[in-house]
Design a protein around this motif. Structure first.
Motif, PDB file in Angstrom:
ATOM      1  N   TYR A  29     -10.741 -18.214  -8.123  1.00 54.96           N
ATOM      2  CA  TYR A  29      -8.686 -18.475  -7.224  1.00 54.96           C
ATOM      3  C   TYR A  29      -8.318 -17.080  -7.420  1.00 54.96           C
ATOM      4  CZ  TYR A  29      -3.850 -18.699  -8.454  1.00 54.96           C
ATOM      5  OH  TYR A  29      -2.557 -18.323  -8.685  1.00 54.96           O
ATOM      6  N   SER A  30      -8.080 -16.167  -7.370  1.00 55.11           N
ATOM      7  CA  SER A  30      -7.799 -14.752  -6.859  1.00 55.11           C
ATOM      8  C   SER A  30      -8.689 -13.793  -6.073  1.00 55.11           C
ATOM      9  CB  SER A  30      -8.648 -13.645  -8.374  1.00 55.11           C
ATOM     10  OG  SER A  30      -7.851 -12.370  -7.870  1.00 55.11           O
ATOM     11  N   LYS A  34      -5.905 -14.084  -2.823  1.00 53.04           N
ATOM     12  CA  LYS A  34      -6.486 -12.538  -1.722  1.00 53.04           C
ATOM     13  C   LYS A  34      -6.387 -12.954  -0.278  1.00 53.04           C
ATOM     14  CE  LYS A  34      -8.042 -10.192  -4.338  1.00 53.04           C
ATOM     15  NZ  LYS A  34      -8.579  -9.136  -5.556  1.00 53.04           N
ATOM     16  N   GLU A  47      -0.168 -19.306  -0.954  1.00 56.17           N
ATOM     17  CA  GLU A  47      -0.870 -20.815  -2.213  1.00 56.17           C
ATOM     18  C   GLU A  47      -1.391 -21.513  -1.329  1.00 56.17           C
ATOM     19  OE1 GLU A  47       1.960 -18.015  -5.520  1.00 56.17           O
ATOM     20  OE2 GLU A  47       2.535 -20.240  -4.562  1.00 56.17           O
ATOM     21  N   MET A 121      -1.970  -2.830  -4.962  1.00 54.73           N
ATOM     22  CA  MET A 121      -2.994  -3.628  -4.152  1.00 54.73           C
ATOM     23  C   MET A 121      -1.858  -4.761  -3.197  1.00 54.73           C
ATOM     24  SD  MET A 121      -3.971  -7.413  -5.266  1.00 54.73           S
ATOM     25  CE  MET A 121      -4.640  -7.939  -6.295  1.00 54.73           C
ATOM     26  N   LYS A 122      -0.937  -5.197  -4.843  1.00 49.16           N
ATOM     27  CA  LYS A 122       0.548  -6.023  -4.354  1.00 49.16           C
ATOM     28  C   LYS A 122       0.992  -5.783  -3.539  1.00 49.16           C
ATOM     29  CE  LYS A 122       0.201  -8.927  -8.635  1.00 49.16           C
ATOM     30  NZ  LYS A 122       1.299  -9.410  -9.921  1.00 49.16           N
ATOM     31  N   LEU A 125      -0.864  -5.899   0.182  1.00 44.98           N
ATOM     32  CA  LEU A 125      -0.601  -7.654   0.694  1.00 44.98           C
ATOM     33  C   LEU A 125       0.428  -7.345   1.147  1.00 44.98           C
ATOM     34  CD1 LEU A 125      -2.414  -9.786  -2.006  1.00 44.98           C
ATOM     35  CD2 LEU A 125      -3.472  -9.256   0.383  1.00 44.98           C
TER      36      LEU A 125
ATOM     37  N   LYS B  13      -9.096  -1.155  -1.668  1.00 46.74           N
ATOM     38  CA  LYS B  13      -8.019  -1.115  -2.410  1.00 46.74           C
ATOM     39  C   LYS B  13      -7.908  -2.892  -2.749  1.00 46.74           C
ATOM     40  CE  LYS B  13      -4.202   0.219  -3.758  1.00 46.74           C
ATOM     41  NZ  LYS B  13      -4.497   1.476  -5.454  1.00 46.74           N
ATOM     42  N   LEU B  14      -8.203  -3.956  -1.992  1.00 45.86           N
ATOM     43  CA  LEU B  14      -7.767  -5.668  -2.330  1.00 45.86           C
ATOM     44  C   LEU B  14      -8.658  -5.951  -2.953  1.00 45.86           C
ATOM     45  CD1 LEU B  14      -7.101  -7.099   1.880  1.00 45.86           C
ATOM     46  CD2 LEU B  14      -5.372  -6.206  -0.711  1.00 45.86           C
ATOM     47  N   GLU B  16      -9.778  -4.076  -5.258  1.00 45.96           N
ATOM     48  CA  GLU B  16      -9.334  -3.246  -6.934  1.00 45.96           C
ATOM     49  C   GLU B  16      -8.990  -4.362  -8.624  1.00 45.96           C
ATOM     50  OE1 GLU B  16      -8.437   1.240  -5.994  1.00 45.96           O
ATOM     51  OE2 GLU B  16      -6.497  -0.134  -6.912  1.00 45.96           O
ATOM     52  N   GLU B  17      -8.438  -4.796  -8.022  1.00 46.83           N
ATOM     53  CA  GLU B  17      -7.549  -5.857  -8.813  1.00 46.83           C
ATOM     54  C   GLU B  17      -7.476  -7.210  -8.788  1.00 46.83           C
ATOM     55  OE1 GLU B  17      -3.585  -3.512  -8.953  1.00 46.83           O
ATOM     56  OE2 GLU B  17      -3.182  -5.466  -9.647  1.00 46.83           O
ATOM     57  N   ASP B  18      -7.191  -8.242  -9.647  1.00 49.45           N
ATOM     58  CA  ASP B  18      -7.656  -9.607  -9.237  1.00 49.45           C
ATOM     59  C   ASP B  18      -5.834 -10.109  -9.840  1.00 49.45           C
ATOM     60  OD1 ASP B  18     -10.190 -10.408 -10.751  1.00 49.45           O
ATOM     61  OD2 ASP B  18     -10.182  -9.776  -8.336  1.00 49.45           O
ATOM     62  N   LEU B  19      -5.224 -11.299  -8.795  1.00 48.33           N
ATOM     63  CA  LEU B  19      -3.709 -11.871  -9.139  1.00 48.33           C
ATOM     64  C   LEU B  19      -4.071 -12.963  -9.533  1.00 48.33           C
ATOM     65  CD1 LEU B  19      -3.623 -12.709  -5.634  1.00 48.33           C
ATOM     66  CD2 LEU B  19      -2.786 -10.838  -6.313  1.00 48.33           C
ATOM     67  N   TYR B  21      -4.080 -15.742 -12.805  1.00 49.18           N
ATOM     68  CA  TYR B  21      -4.590 -17.363 -12.321  1.00 49.18           C
ATOM     69  C   TYR B  21      -2.854 -18.165 -12.715  1.00 49.18           C
ATOM     70  CZ  TYR B  21      -6.239 -21.871 -12.847  1.00 49.18           C
ATOM     71  OH  TYR B  21      -6.750 -23.385 -13.145  1.00 49.18           O
ATOM     72  N   HIS B  25      -1.136 -24.255 -10.395  1.00 48.32           N
ATOM     73  CA  HIS B  25      -1.732 -24.876  -9.292  1.00 48.32           C
ATOM     74  C   HIS B  25      -3.221 -25.902  -9.410  1.00 48.32           C
ATOM     75  CE1 HIS B  25       0.357 -20.188  -7.763  1.00 48.32           C
ATOM     76  NE2 HIS B  25       0.427 -20.877  -7.944  1.00 48.32           N
TER      77      HIS B  25
END
Lengths: 194, 411
Positions: A29-30, A34, A47, A121-122, A125, B13-14, B16-19, B21, B25
């Motif tokens: 998912y992540s 991204k 999404e 990070m966001k 993006l 950098k991208l 580094e962390e996850d979005l 959940y 969805h």
């Protein structure tokens, strides 16, 4: 969540097993959100692209022959989904632009390590999403997907020089906006368009 | 042109962390996916469960038949009175002089011919021995604890008996007596006693020789009536499956403490709450529209009351006089609606159907409040989704049932 091997997941998805499908969805998912966020203009579109990508993955999982990694196979599907969407919506006109003066020019930029460290990070993006659609697409294909300029040229029907220009253009824009972001807070996720 | 350091930093950098959940969805995506076709993994698992159930049922049946077979084999070897009780058919020759013999029991002595007084040797042992056979192997159990009358001096028989009694006090020196009769002696030499202990695996009928004697030990349940009828009713508690039951049962003992039980009942499922809670949501939303007009009635027309006829065969075990456990299968046929379309809408995207013909498994524990009144607690698990393999579209009719029965013994 129970742990499954990749083989279990593939077989389960082939059998339309919801449990395995959900497991795969959660696992990637992540990563794919991204990926789609880099191609989309905002998170809402990102999404939607991700959902379309997973839908194609689940519907075509039987086409996976086992050659190459499964993640790479899925990634290609998601990228192609993004490209199809962009081509249909944003890239038609952009493809017709010419950049005779800047083709082939190779520009080096100073690396702003400190600025990148400070940005979230966001936010990064969000900054990528503000790039011009064509430059954003080419930059993503070159930097993140590992396409060569020749392959990008074939994919997007452009010359290698144009592809290089777009990558440089995207870098320049990103650096400027990252610098600017040090002083301005960008709230990308709060600007979802309806 | 290749990637430069800036590109690498961006990549890093991208990653580094996850979005975070968002399960919504997945919910949206799952609705777009084709319906699950009972994948082989689930099929395999379901077959495994079905095989396990069949194996358990086969094991129970095999145990029942084995116990029944043991009953029959025990009947083929009824406990008899000691062979010494059989009247001798021939005169047994006296043993050789000097032979160490075990004196006969009182009964045996009474039946034996009285030897000549000049013969100092003790009387022969048993009527069944032949001259060539070991005279002591068929010896009836000797009970020295029995009171032996003191022989009157001058009386041949009594004197001989007295002598024999004295000799009987001595433990056998050469041979060990193996009683043919399964009736164990109360006092025996240590060696023989050990053998009896080792024979404890012999059916338990013979362990209780203190009170009832051989072949009379029977469990309390077995002493109860073998067949009985009962009238009963119960209340069901379950999500979507609350209601009442009333029916008749028949129970018969099959072997030992095992019994089989069959129930035929009418079952009422109160679907009114389900209609109000679930099926009514669409209608409620329609009424809330600004236009105020009632939208077209939903396609679902739920029945308020569902009626089933139920057949519940089971096999059980009487743990003690008052407590029994049983397991069985359960078959229910819907009477109120036979087109198989009785639905309940649990959520906007989750509709389940009450099965017109439902199969389930039951497990029950029963307790005798009085000899004729029984209380029970039963759990039922629906198997329609497992057996019909249709994408979990059926309501799992699982519930607990508290029941009371009045027993009418038949025999």
């Amino acid at each position: 969540m129970a742990e499954y091997t990749e083989l279990d997941i593939i077989e389960g998805c082939r059998r339309n097993n919801r449990m395995h499908q959900e497991y795969l969805y959660k696992k990637y998912y992540s990563l794919f959100l991204k990926l789609c966020a880099r191609y989309a203009k905002d998170m809402h579109d990102a999404e939607q692209l991700m959902q379309d990508g997973f839908l194609k993955i689940f519907n075509h999982v039987n086409d996976y022959s086992g050659k190459g990694s499964f993640e790479g196979w899925m990634r290609r599907i998601v990228v192609n989904t993004c490209l199809d969407y962009l081509k249909s919506k944003y890239l038609k006109n952009a493809m017709q632009l010419h950049f005779p003066n800047e083709i082939g020019e190779s520009t080096t930029f100073s690396v702003e390590n400190n600025a990148l460290d400070k940005i979230a990070m966001k936010d990064l993006l969000g900054i990528i999403q503000t790039l011009p659609p064509m430059s954003r697409t080419v930059f993503n294909l070159f930097v993140f997907e590992g396409y060569t300029h020749k392959e990008i040229g074939v994919l997007l029907d452009m010359s290698e020089g144009t592809s290089q220009w777009h990558v440089n253009n995207a870098r320049k824009n990103l650096q400027q906006k990252i610098k600017a972001n040090q002083f301005t807070e960008i709230k990308c996720y709060e600007q979802k368009r309806i | 042109m290749s990637k430069n350091e800036f590109d690498e930093l961006l990549l890093k950098k991208l990653q580094e962390e996850d979005l975070a959940y968002d399960p919504e969805h997945w919910d949206r995506l799952s609705q777009l996916l084709p319906p699950s076709l009972a994948p082989a993994a689930n099929k395999g698992r379901k077959w495994l469960i079905a095989t396990g159930i069949a194996a358990a049922a086969a094991f129970v049946l095999a145990t029942v038949f084995y116990v029944k077979l043991m009953d029959k084999s025990n009947d083929a070897f009824p406990v008899q009175e000691p062979s010494v009780a059989q009247k001798p058919t021939e005169t047994v020759p006296a043993p050789a002089t000097g032979t160490n013999v075990t004196p006969p029991s009182v009964q045996e002595r009474q039946n034996m011919p009285v030897p000549a007084p000049s013969n100092p040797a003790p009387a022969p042992v048993t009527a069944n021995n032949s001259s060539s056979a070991n005279p002591y192997t068929t010896r009836a159990p000797y009970n020295p604890a029995q009171v032996i009358p003191v022989p009157v001096p001058g009386t041949t028989t009594r004197e001989e008996e007295h002598k024999e009694e004295k000799m009987a006090q001595e433990p056998p020196r050469e041979q060990q007596i193996v009683p043919q009769s399964p009736m164990p002696r109360q006092k025996e030499s240590p060696v023989v006693a050990k053998k009896e202990e080792n024979q404890a695996s012999v059916p338990t009928y013979f362990n209780d020789f203190d009170n009832d004697g051989p072949a009379t030990y029977v469990s309390g349940a077995a002493k109860a009536n073998r067949t009985s009828l009962s009238l009963g009713g119960g209340v069901n508690y379950g999500n979507l499956n609350t209601g009442y039951t009333v029916g008749v049962s028949a129970r018969t003992k099959i072997a030992g403490n095992f019994f089989v039980d069959g129930t035929v009942a009418m079952m009422y499922n109160n679907n009114a709450n389900n209609v109000a809670n679930y099926n009514g949501s669409t209608t409620a939303k329609a009424l809330a529209r600004p236009s105020g007009q009632l939208a077209a009635s939903p396609a679902i027309e739920p029945t308020q009351n569902l009626y089933y006829v139920q057949v519940n065969p089971s096999i059980g075990y009487q743990i003690d006089k008052n407590v029994a456990l049983s397991v069985g299968s359960d078959f229910q046929q819907m009477l109120s609606r036979t087109d198989g379309s009785e639905k309940v809408q649990l959520a906007a995207d989750n509709t389940k159907i009450f099965p017109a013909f439902d199969v389930g498994l039951t497990t029950k524990s029963e307790f005798n409040i009085t000899p004729n009144i029984q209380a029970g607690l039963m759990y039922r698990e629906g198997l329609s989704n497992l057996l019909k393999n249709d994408g979990n579209k059926y309501v799992n009719r699982r519930y607990f049932q508290v029941q009371f029965k009045y027993n009418i013994p038949v025999n």
